[in-house]
Scaffold this active site. Sequence first.
Site, mmCIF file in Angstrom:
data_model
loop_
_atom_site.group_PDB
_atom_site.id
_atom_site.type_symbol
_atom_site.label_atom_id
_atom_site.label_comp_id
_atom_site.label_asym_id
_atom_site.label_seq_id
_atom_site.Cartn_x
_atom_site.Cartn_y
_atom_site.Cartn_z
ATOM 1 N N SER A 28 44.803 31.403 41.834
ATOM 2 C CA SER A 28 46.175 30.904 41.790
ATOM 3 C C SER A 28 46.809 31.174 43.158
ATOM 4 O O SER A 28 46.279 30.729 44.165
ATOM 5 C CB SER A 28 46.953 31.561 40.642
ATOM 6 O OG SER A 28 48.223 30.956 40.479
ATOM 7 N N THR A 29 47.885 31.928 43.214
ATOM 8 C CA THR A 29 48.582 32.169 44.473
ATOM 9 C C THR A 29 47.657 32.803 45.508
ATOM 10 O O THR A 29 47.034 33.826 45.246
ATOM 11 C CB THR A 29 49.794 33.093 44.254
ATOM 12 O OG1 THR A 29 50.585 32.570 43.191
ATOM 13 C CG2 THR A 29 50.633 33.193 45.514
ATOM 14 N N HIS A 54 45.334 26.875 40.344
ATOM 15 C CA HIS A 54 46.614 26.447 39.781
ATOM 16 C C HIS A 54 47.413 25.684 40.828
ATOM 17 O O HIS A 54 47.870 26.248 41.820
ATOM 18 C CB HIS A 54 47.414 27.656 39.295
ATOM 19 C CG HIS A 54 46.723 28.414 38.209
ATOM 20 N ND1 HIS A 54 46.965 29.752 37.963
ATOM 21 C CD2 HIS A 54 45.788 28.034 37.292
ATOM 22 C CE1 HIS A 54 46.219 30.155 36.947
ATOM 23 N NE2 HIS A 54 45.500 29.131 36.526
ATOM 24 N N MET A 147 48.618 35.267 40.548
ATOM 25 C CA MET A 147 49.514 35.955 39.626
ATOM 26 C C MET A 147 49.086 35.702 38.187
ATOM 27 O O MET A 147 48.496 34.667 37.874
ATOM 28 C CB MET A 147 50.953 35.468 39.822
ATOM 29 C CG MET A 147 51.565 35.880 41.157
ATOM 30 S SD MET A 147 53.322 35.490 41.269
ATOM 31 C CE MET A 147 53.260 33.704 41.255
ATOM 32 N N ASP A 150 45.273 34.688 33.919
ATOM 33 C CA ASP A 150 44.347 33.604 33.598
ATOM 34 C C ASP A 150 42.952 33.918 34.125
ATOM 35 O O ASP A 150 42.785 34.342 35.264
ATOM 36 C CB ASP A 150 44.838 32.290 34.209
ATOM 37 C CG ASP A 150 43.999 31.098 33.758
ATOM 38 O OD1 ASP A 150 43.487 31.139 32.633
ATOM 39 O OD2 ASP A 150 43.876 30.130 34.536
#
Length: 207
Positions: A28-29, A54, A147, A150
């Site tokens: 993600s991030t 993401h 973050m 997941d």
Amino acid sequence: MASATRVRSGSVQSSYRWNGAIVAIAASTGGVEAIERIVAELPADGPPVLIVQHMPCGITMLFADRMNRHSQPHVVEAQEGMPIERGTVYVAPGGSHHLVLAEGEPLRCRLLDAPPVNGHRPAADRLFASMARLPAGKVVGVVLTGMGEDGAQGLLQLRNLKMRTIAQDEASALIYGMPKAAVDRGAAEQVLPLDRIARRILELCQC
């Protein structure tokens, strides 16, 4: 599971001996840069890689195209029914579907129209869970910077089935949320810095 190697025009076929394992990566991030670094180290005839990063709808195609221009493997945004082949990296489309492994043989991508999981669609937990039906040792699951949680539960499912699992370490992760959740659950067989992950993936996917 193995298929004929497709070597990209202008690339040099390596002596890499693939053992039939498939790689699944969650991020993600901070994941865009992390994934690009990993893919850049893979050979043109390396293992197939499925990625959940993401991102909003429409951005993942640009992400895949950019990696494709600068990497030896062929990088694409995954499409429904696309065959899973060595030398190819599949990026889950952002926003609208989950990328999962379709049932049956040969192995293909499936874009699943289903609600978000833990707020995410695509969700790494759905991808990892779909790969649990493969033979033990034929999946390498990786959770990178990001973050939230997941991928943590899905990675634990894979590890419990004797699959190989990796989490990025805190020092090299921009956001140590997703990897930490995986580590805290005991889902990560190994915790590695980013600059060692590609090499370890290739070792685990080699005869």
